[in-house]
Design an enzyme around this catalytic site. Structure first.
Site, mmCIF file in Angstrom:
data_model
loop_
_atom_site.group_PDB
_atom_site.id
_atom_site.type_symbol
_atom_site.label_atom_id
_atom_site.label_comp_id
_atom_site.label_asym_id
_atom_site.label_seq_id
_atom_site.Cartn_x
_atom_site.Cartn_y
_atom_site.Cartn_z
ATOM 1 N N ARG A 31 0.828 -1.234 0.000
ATOM 2 C CA ARG A 31 0.000 0.000 0.000
ATOM 3 C C ARG A 31 0.851 1.269 0.000
ATOM 4 O O ARG A 31 0.439 2.290 0.542
ATOM 5 C CB ARG A 31 -0.941 0.057 1.212
ATOM 6 C CG ARG A 31 -2.051 -0.954 1.203
ATOM 7 C CD ARG A 31 -3.156 -0.547 0.239
ATOM 8 N NE ARG A 31 -4.056 -1.665 0.024
ATOM 9 C CZ ARG A 31 -5.161 -1.886 0.727
ATOM 10 N NH1 ARG A 31 -5.516 -1.049 1.654
ATOM 11 N NH2 ARG A 31 -5.905 -2.933 0.463
ATOM 12 N N ARG A 35 -3.375 6.314 0.968
ATOM 13 C CA ARG A 35 -3.959 7.517 1.565
ATOM 14 C C ARG A 35 -3.059 8.268 2.531
ATOM 15 O O ARG A 35 -3.353 9.406 2.877
ATOM 16 C CB ARG A 35 -5.279 7.155 2.258
ATOM 17 C CG ARG A 35 -6.384 6.960 1.247
ATOM 18 C CD ARG A 35 -7.641 6.446 1.903
ATOM 19 N NE ARG A 35 -7.400 5.122 2.467
ATOM 20 C CZ ARG A 35 -8.272 4.455 3.216
ATOM 21 N NH1 ARG A 35 -9.414 4.990 3.532
ATOM 22 N NH2 ARG A 35 -7.987 3.250 3.655
ATOM 23 N N ASP A 82 -6.342 -2.938 -7.597
ATOM 24 C CA ASP A 82 -6.905 -3.587 -6.414
ATOM 25 C C ASP A 82 -7.139 -5.056 -6.714
ATOM 26 O O ASP A 82 -7.336 -5.431 -7.872
ATOM 27 C CB ASP A 82 -8.224 -2.930 -5.995
ATOM 28 C CG ASP A 82 -8.563 -3.278 -4.550
ATOM 29 O OD1 ASP A 82 -8.042 -2.600 -3.650
ATOM 30 O OD2 ASP A 82 -9.299 -4.255 -4.326
HETATM 31 C C1 CP3 Z 1 -7.788 -7.222 0.848
HETATM 32 C C2 CP3 Z 1 -7.201 -6.325 -0.215
HETATM 33 C C3 CP3 Z 1 -7.892 -5.300 -0.935
HETATM 34 N N1 CP3 Z 1 -6.993 -4.743 -1.819
HETATM 35 C C4 CP3 Z 1 -5.764 -5.341 -1.668
HETATM 36 C C5 CP3 Z 1 -5.878 -6.359 -0.698
HETATM 37 C C6 CP3 Z 1 -4.787 -7.312 -0.303
HETATM 38 C C7 CP3 Z 1 -3.829 -6.749 0.667
HETATM 39 C C8 CP3 Z 1 -4.400 -6.486 2.030
HETATM 40 O O1 CP3 Z 1 -4.764 -7.470 2.715
HETATM 41 O O2 CP3 Z 1 -4.446 -5.314 2.422
HETATM 42 C C9 CP3 Z 1 -4.537 -5.078 -2.411
HETATM 43 C C10 CP3 Z 1 -4.233 -3.707 -2.850
HETATM 44 N N2 CP3 Z 1 -4.997 -2.570 -2.770
HETATM 45 C C11 CP3 Z 1 -4.320 -1.520 -3.307
HETATM 46 C C12 CP3 Z 1 -3.090 -2.007 -3.813
HETATM 47 C C13 CP3 Z 1 -2.166 -1.138 -4.633
HETATM 48 C C14 CP3 Z 1 -0.764 -1.375 -4.575
HETATM 49 C C15 CP3 Z 1 -0.092 -1.035 -3.275
HETATM 50 O O3 CP3 Z 1 0.255 0.145 -3.068
HETATM 51 O O4 CP3 Z 1 0.174 -1.957 -2.484
HETATM 52 C C16 CP3 Z 1 -3.014 -3.369 -3.498
HETATM 53 C C17 CP3 Z 1 -1.877 -4.360 -3.742
HETATM 54 C C18 CP3 Z 1 -4.765 -0.121 -3.375
HETATM 55 C C19 CP3 Z 1 -5.859 0.345 -2.518
HETATM 56 N N3 CP3 Z 1 -7.023 -0.319 -2.230
HETATM 57 C C20 CP3 Z 1 -7.833 0.479 -1.453
HETATM 58 C C21 CP3 Z 1 -7.173 1.722 -1.232
HETATM 59 C C22 CP3 Z 1 -7.746 2.936 -0.478
HETATM 60 C C23 CP3 Z 1 -8.987 3.385 -1.167
HETATM 61 C C24 CP3 Z 1 -9.130 4.860 -1.353
HETATM 62 O O5 CP3 Z 1 -8.275 5.519 -1.943
HETATM 63 O O6 CP3 Z 1 -10.175 5.364 -0.937
HETATM 64 C C25 CP3 Z 1 -5.930 1.638 -1.896
HETATM 65 C C26 CP3 Z 1 -4.888 2.708 -1.975
HETATM 66 C C27 CP3 Z 1 -9.190 0.108 -0.969
HETATM 67 C C28 CP3 Z 1 -9.402 -1.259 -0.479
HETATM 68 N N4 CP3 Z 1 -9.207 -2.405 -1.192
HETATM 69 C C29 CP3 Z 1 -9.458 -3.497 -0.387
HETATM 70 C C30 CP3 Z 1 -9.876 -3.005 0.884
HETATM 71 C C31 CP3 Z 1 -10.245 -3.881 2.060
HETATM 72 C C32 CP3 Z 1 -9.876 -1.608 0.810
HETATM 73 C C33 CP3 Z 1 -10.352 -0.615 1.835
HETATM 74 C C34 CP3 Z 1 -9.566 -0.553 3.047
HETATM 75 C C35 CP3 Z 1 -8.234 0.145 2.895
HETATM 76 O O7 CP3 Z 1 -8.180 1.260 2.387
HETATM 77 O O8 CP3 Z 1 -7.225 -0.431 3.334
HETATM 78 C C36 CP3 Z 1 -9.322 -4.908 -0.820
#
Ligand code: CP3
Length: 359
Positions: A31, A35, A82
């Site tokens: 990540r 944010r 994502d």
């Molecule tokens: C379970 C999962 C998700 N997404 C992801 C996982 C596996 C890793 C983990 O267990 O955290 C993987 C993911 N999500 C995102 C990336 C981008 C690459 C990186 O920087 O790692 C990656 C590799 C961007 C994102 N994915 C998300 C954001 C934030 C959303 C926003 O900008 O409003 C980002 C930058 C949203 C997201 N996407 C997901 C959730 C649960 C959420 C909301 C909660 C949160 O923000 O942590 C599903």
């Protein structure tokens, strides 16, 4: 591959992933484009989350933001996207408000017929491939680019729960009430993941990571029954397909969060080059369990980043001693994604400490 990319100037990540003990540990964080970065929040003010994923120029810009900010300190980029784009490609609607939610989750096995019967990943997820190719060009060889996918079990759980869940009760009801239908759906998801990951390498991804974020919710037996076969299916078939297409093999990382009980088994049998660790296992213990069979990635508790510089430095020093207590590659990272409240300067300090202590 048709595309010619600028030569890679920093191959620490790739060497460590192949098992080499590098002069210092390569470092990146899950990540890292997110944010906690003001420049990310700025782009988010005027664009929806999935709109950014689907627009290569925006996905490229955001992927590169941490590389620009931490130039010389960070050793890998990961494509901005994502894991839930795979359920979308399979025909499901996914919203992000602010966490993921599915308006129409899979309720019973009969609902599987609502999924697309044939999935052309080029058509459904070509925007990710274009973002990867464009990012490789714009990175100009500064650091390698990681592609990724969710693991079938984690995606299956989202598709059935319809979003996050504390208990995974609905997804587990499927496993225990409909084990054969569950295995069939898990394999169907795995096949989409294979096509998707091969497409990412074709487009320019230099390492692949599989996120099984909910692996730790399964008992060791159920992990072996339901998740492991799909993870193995992915490592085997991605490598086979790359070989058939004469595309150079890339290292593959498995991050099975919470599945530390399976570490030895995964090192021996999963077919991945790197195992990602959460913070619930001691680095020296993990190293002892896997020997030099695989490289390791991780694993500082992301919340240490809230503890101030002394806490970060002490944790990195301890982690480095642990991972360096045996042979084999180590990629420094957090044990899960960085959270929105972290001060970007504290992350910078984390990187500096890794440079200092990970020899
Ligand atoms: C379970 C999962 C998700 N997404 C992801 C996982 C596996 C890793 C983990 O267990 O955290 C993987 C993911 N999500 C995102 C990336 C981008 C690459 C990186 O920087 O790692 C990656 C590799 C961007 C994102 N994915 C998300 C954001 C934030 C959303 C926003 O900008 O409003 C980002 C930058 C949203 C997201 N996407 C997901 C959730 C649960 C959420 C909301 C909660 C949160 O923000 O942590 C599903």
């Amino acid at each position: 591959m048709a595309t010619n990319f600028p030569p890679l100037k920093n191959d620490l990540l790739l060497r460590a992933a192949r098992g080499e003990r590098t002069e210092r540990a390569p470092v990146w964080v899950m990540r890292q484009a997110g944010r906690y970065l003001p420049e990310f929040r700025k782009v988010r003010e005027s664009h929806e989350f999935f709109e950014i994923c689907q627009t290569p120029v925006l996905a490229t810009e955001i992927t590169i933001q941490p590389i620009r900010r931490y130039s010389g300190l960070i050793d890998a980029s990961i494509i901005f996207s994502d894991i839930l784009v795979v359920p979308q490609a399979m025909g499901m609607e996914v919203l992000m408000n602010p966490g993921p939610s599915f308006p129409d989750p899979l309720v019973s096995p009969a609902d599987v017929s609502k999924l697309n019967a044939v999935i052309d990943v080029e058509k459904e997820l070509g925007y990710v491939f274009r973002a990867i190719t464009q990012t490789r060009q714009e990175l100009n060889g500064e650091v390698p680019l990681i592609g990724f996918s969710g693991a079938p079990w984690t995606l299956f759980a989202y598709m059935i729960e319809g979003g996050g869940s504390k208990t995974l009760q609905k997804a587990k009801t499927w496993l225990f009430k409909y084990p054969e239908e569950s295995k069939a759906l898990l394999l169907r998801i795995a096949d989409v993941c294979v096509d998707y990951l091969v497409g990412q390498v074709r487009a320019g991804a230099q390492l692949l990571q599989i996120f099984d974020s909910w692996a730790g919710e399964l008992s060791p037996y159920d992990f072996e029954q339901f998740s492991f076969p799909t993870l193995k299916h992915i490592s085997t078939n991605v490598r086979r397909r790359l070989a058939e297409e004469n595309i150079r093999d890339v290292p593959m990382t498995l991050f099975a969060k919470g599945a530390n009980y399976a570490l030895g088994f995964l090192a021996q049998n999963s077919g991945y080059d790197v195992l990602g660790l959460d913070w619930l296992i001691d680095p020296a213990e993990a190293r002892r369990i896997v020997g030099d069979k695989v490289a390791l990635q991780g694993n500082m508790d992301p919340n240490v980043l809230y503890g101030g510089r002394n806490a970060i430095e002490a944790a990195v020093k301890r982690m480095s001693e642990g991972f360096r207590s045996g042979q084999g590659g180590w990629i420094a990272n957090l044990g899960h994604g960085i959270t929105p409240g972290v001060d970007p300067e504290d992350l910078k300090w984390f990187f500096e400490c890794v440079h200092k202590y990970s020899m």
